[in-house]
Design a protein around this motif. Structure first.
Motif, mmCIF file in Angstrom:
data_model
loop_
_atom_site.group_PDB
_atom_site.id
_atom_site.type_symbol
_atom_site.label_atom_id
_atom_site.label_comp_id
_atom_site.label_asym_id
_atom_site.label_seq_id
_atom_site.Cartn_x
_atom_site.Cartn_y
_atom_site.Cartn_z
ATOM 1 N N ARG A 161 0.686 5.137 -5.418
ATOM 2 C CA ARG A 161 1.300 4.391 -6.500
ATOM 3 C C ARG A 161 1.412 2.924 -6.110
ATOM 4 O O ARG A 161 1.783 2.597 -4.991
ATOM 5 N N SER A 162 1.069 2.057 -7.053
ATOM 6 C CA SER A 162 1.167 0.616 -6.776
ATOM 7 C C SER A 162 2.620 0.194 -6.672
ATOM 8 O O SER A 162 3.442 0.586 -7.502
ATOM 9 N N GLU A 204 5.997 -1.970 -7.122
ATOM 10 C CA GLU A 204 6.469 -2.711 -8.287
ATOM 11 C C GLU A 204 6.098 -4.194 -8.206
ATOM 12 O O GLU A 204 5.964 -4.867 -9.209
ATOM 13 N N HIS A 263 -0.854 3.516 -13.296
ATOM 14 C CA HIS A 263 -0.402 2.961 -12.017
ATOM 15 C C HIS A 263 -1.499 2.122 -11.369
ATOM 16 O O HIS A 263 -1.237 1.021 -10.864
ATOM 17 N N ARG A 318 -1.791 -1.172 -12.937
ATOM 18 C CA ARG A 318 -0.510 -1.886 -13.018
ATOM 19 C C ARG A 318 -0.144 -2.159 -14.478
ATOM 20 O O ARG A 318 0.303 -3.240 -14.840
ATOM 21 N N ARG A 320 5.738 -1.153 -15.073
ATOM 22 C CA ARG A 320 6.503 -0.722 -13.907
ATOM 23 C C ARG A 320 6.571 0.805 -13.865
ATOM 24 O O ARG A 320 6.336 1.494 -14.856
ATOM 25 N N ALA A 321 6.933 1.333 -12.686
ATOM 26 C CA ALA A 321 6.843 2.771 -12.444
ATOM 27 C C ALA A 321 7.671 3.595 -13.432
ATOM 28 O O ALA A 321 7.206 4.605 -13.977
ATOM 29 N N ARG A 322 8.904 3.200 -13.685
ATOM 30 C CA ARG A 322 9.766 3.991 -14.569
ATOM 31 C C ARG A 322 9.278 3.915 -16.010
ATOM 32 O O ARG A 322 9.384 4.885 -16.767
ATOM 33 N N ALA A 355 6.397 6.343 -16.259
ATOM 34 C CA ALA A 355 6.896 7.718 -16.370
ATOM 35 C C ALA A 355 7.370 8.008 -17.793
ATOM 36 O O ALA A 355 7.104 9.087 -18.346
ATOM 37 N N GLU A 411 10.565 11.281 -4.032
ATOM 38 C CA GLU A 411 9.558 11.500 -5.077
ATOM 39 C C GLU A 411 8.189 11.809 -4.485
ATOM 40 O O GLU A 411 7.439 12.630 -5.012
#
Length: 243
Positions: free
Chosen positions: A111-112, A114, A153, A156, A159-161, A164, A222
């Protein structure tokens, strides 16, 4: 034992923002469930798991609505067409097995962070990637988010959240569209037939999904959860292909 498998699958997948439809389908196939009804059960379980996740993401203000809805609405008509498409059992199981192994490998992609900065140029083309994922979702009873999220991901996209949250909404909308396609193809009476013996499985995924989304990330990192989910997914896909 099947209900326990569904519980563990929902717990692991929900903890990383997915529904688990691919593994539900594999578990049902491995116990000899009618492959024509199998996507109906898997998609219903998907809807149950990701509905709660989507509501929580929305309440937290994490859903990037414009981008997430664009991806989901591009894919949804193709998910409906996938559900409508007739398919032979051997082809169905082959596609499902390969999908599971690819999904497991996708979970292992890094995962990249943030802080990596602006989206890559490829991020603007994610709608083109969403379309075939929608078709696959309806065809074999998955949500497609497990493939979409790693692409988001890598580019980019957000952002990660937020990714999701996008994957959760994507799975929900595509699962509904795929389910409508499956019921149109097989007849609405198949819905009661498919779910008649699957109520314990739905209860199991409700419990597992709630526990996974609320507690699992607090108990394990995670990355560890993703590795466990990948191992379960690859194992299930390998079992199908070996058979």
């Amino acid at each position: 034992m099947l209900a326990l498998g569904f519980f563990v699958t929902a717990l692991l997948y929900a903890s990383v923002g997915f529904g688990g439809g691919s593994t539900y389908s594999a578990l049902l196939a491995l116990v000899g469930f009618d492959y024509r009804l199998l996507p109906i059960v898997a998609l219903c379980c998907n809807i149950v798991v990701v509905s709660g996740s989507t509501v929580r993401f929305a309440r937290s203000g994490l859903v990037p609505w414009r981008g997430a809805l664009t991806l989901a609405l591009v894919a949804a008509p193709l998910a409906f067409l996938g559900g409508l498409t007739p398919i032979k059992e051997a082809t169905f199981l082959l596609l499902l097995g390969l999908s599971l192994i690819l999904a497991g490998l996708a979970l292992l992609l890094p995962r990249s962070p943030e802080s990596e900065g602006q989206p890559a140029p490829a991020a603007r083309w994610m709608g083109f990637a969403a379309a075939p994922l929608g078709y696959l979702a309806g065809l074999v009873g998955i949500g497609g988010g497990i493939f979409l999220a790693p692409l988001l991901h890598l580019t980019r996209w957000n952002r990660a959240r937020q990714i999701a949250a996008t994957a959760s909404l994507f799975i929900l909308i595509n699962s509904i569209a795929g389910l409508v396609g499956q019921l149109t193809k097989n007849g609405p009476e198949r819905f009661a037939e498919a779910l008649g013996g699957a109520l314990p499985l739905l209860v199991a995924v409700i419990a597992g999904g709630q526990l996974g989304s609320l507690m699992a990330q607090r108990l394990l990192p995670e990355k560890v959860i993703r590795w466990l989910t990948a191992a379960l997914t690859i194992w299930a896909g390998s079992q199908l292909l070996l058979r």
